[in-house]
Design a protein around this motif. Structure first.
Motif, PDB file in Angstrom:
ATOM      1  N   GLY A  81      71.421  64.647  54.569  1.00  0.00           N
ATOM      2  CA  GLY A  81      71.200  63.375  53.890  1.00  0.00           C
ATOM      3  C   GLY A  81      70.275  63.507  52.692  1.00  0.00           C
ATOM      4  O   GLY A  81      70.013  64.597  52.179  1.00  0.00           O
ATOM      5  N   THR A  82      69.759  62.376  52.271  1.00  0.00           N
ATOM      6  CA  THR A  82      68.921  62.319  51.073  1.00  0.00           C
ATOM      7  C   THR A  82      67.446  62.557  51.349  1.00  0.00           C
ATOM      8  O   THR A  82      66.643  62.561  50.422  1.00  0.00           O
ATOM      9  N   GLY A  84      65.654  60.607  53.513  1.00  0.00           N
ATOM     10  CA  GLY A  84      65.022  59.359  53.910  1.00  0.00           C
ATOM     11  C   GLY A  84      64.426  59.400  55.313  1.00  0.00           C
ATOM     12  O   GLY A  84      63.294  58.967  55.526  1.00  0.00           O
ATOM     13  N   TYR A  85      65.192  59.914  56.265  1.00  0.00           N
ATOM     14  CA  TYR A  85      64.666  60.023  57.627  1.00  0.00           C
ATOM     15  C   TYR A  85      63.476  60.983  57.670  1.00  0.00           C
ATOM     16  O   TYR A  85      62.484  60.721  58.357  1.00  0.00           O
ATOM     17  N   VAL A  86      63.579  62.084  56.960  1.00  0.00           N
ATOM     18  CA  VAL A  86      62.491  63.073  56.950  1.00  0.00           C
ATOM     19  C   VAL A  86      61.213  62.427  56.443  1.00  0.00           C
ATOM     20  O   VAL A  86      60.136  62.581  57.041  1.00  0.00           O
ATOM     21  N   LYS A  87      61.301  61.671  55.360  1.00  0.00           N
ATOM     22  CA  LYS A  87      60.129  60.988  54.812  1.00  0.00           C
ATOM     23  C   LYS A  87      59.598  59.957  55.799  1.00  0.00           C
ATOM     24  O   LYS A  87      58.383  59.851  56.006  1.00  0.00           O
ATOM     25  N   ALA A  88      60.486  59.201  56.427  1.00  0.00           N
ATOM     26  CA  ALA A  88      60.065  58.198  57.409  1.00  0.00           C
ATOM     27  C   ALA A  88      59.337  58.853  58.579  1.00  0.00           C
ATOM     28  O   ALA A  88      58.306  58.345  59.045  1.00  0.00           O
ATOM     29  N   LEU A  89      59.834  59.994  59.022  1.00  0.00           N
ATOM     30  CA  LEU A  89      59.185  60.703  60.131  1.00  0.00           C
ATOM     31  C   LEU A  89      57.822  61.255  59.717  1.00  0.00           C
ATOM     32  O   LEU A  89      56.883  61.255  60.518  1.00  0.00           O
TER      33      LEU A  89
END
Length: 102
Positions: A81-82, A84-89
């Motif tokens: 993905g882009t 986004g989930y990594v940043k949120a985590l």
């Protein structure tokens, strides 16, 4: 996805970025989304957290009630993905660390 990035989407992003009070943000989400959408969205974030912790699909399914399809979709976003989930985590980890340090 560039077609998705409209002025309206940018307005939504701006509002979300400016809301710093969790209760205020929750009220906005409650007005904006159905309860089911809020639950499903937050479930996806939990699935991402568990996947990043190395949990199996079966363990995640049991812990969250998410379908294998949802887990696979989140896994694909984590891998391809882009970000986004990594940043949120990362944000969640930072919050937990601050809470632990206090």
């Amino acid at each position: 996805m560039d077609d998705l990035r409209t002025r309206e989407v940018d307005d939504l992003l701006s509002v979300l970025a400016e809301m710093t009070d969790p209760d205020e943000l929750y009220q906005f989400l409650e007005d904006l989304f159905t309860i089911r959408e809020i639950k499903e969205t937050s479930q996806r974030l939990e699935v991402a957290r568990l996947l990043s912790d190395g949990k199996s699909y079966t363990a995640i399914e049991q812990a969250t009630g998410a379908s294998a399809t949802t887990i696979a979709r989140v896994s694909k976003c984590l891998s391809y993905g882009t970000g986004g989930y990594v940043k949120a985590l990362e944000i969640l980890k930072d919050i937990k660390k601050r809470e632990h340090d206090n």
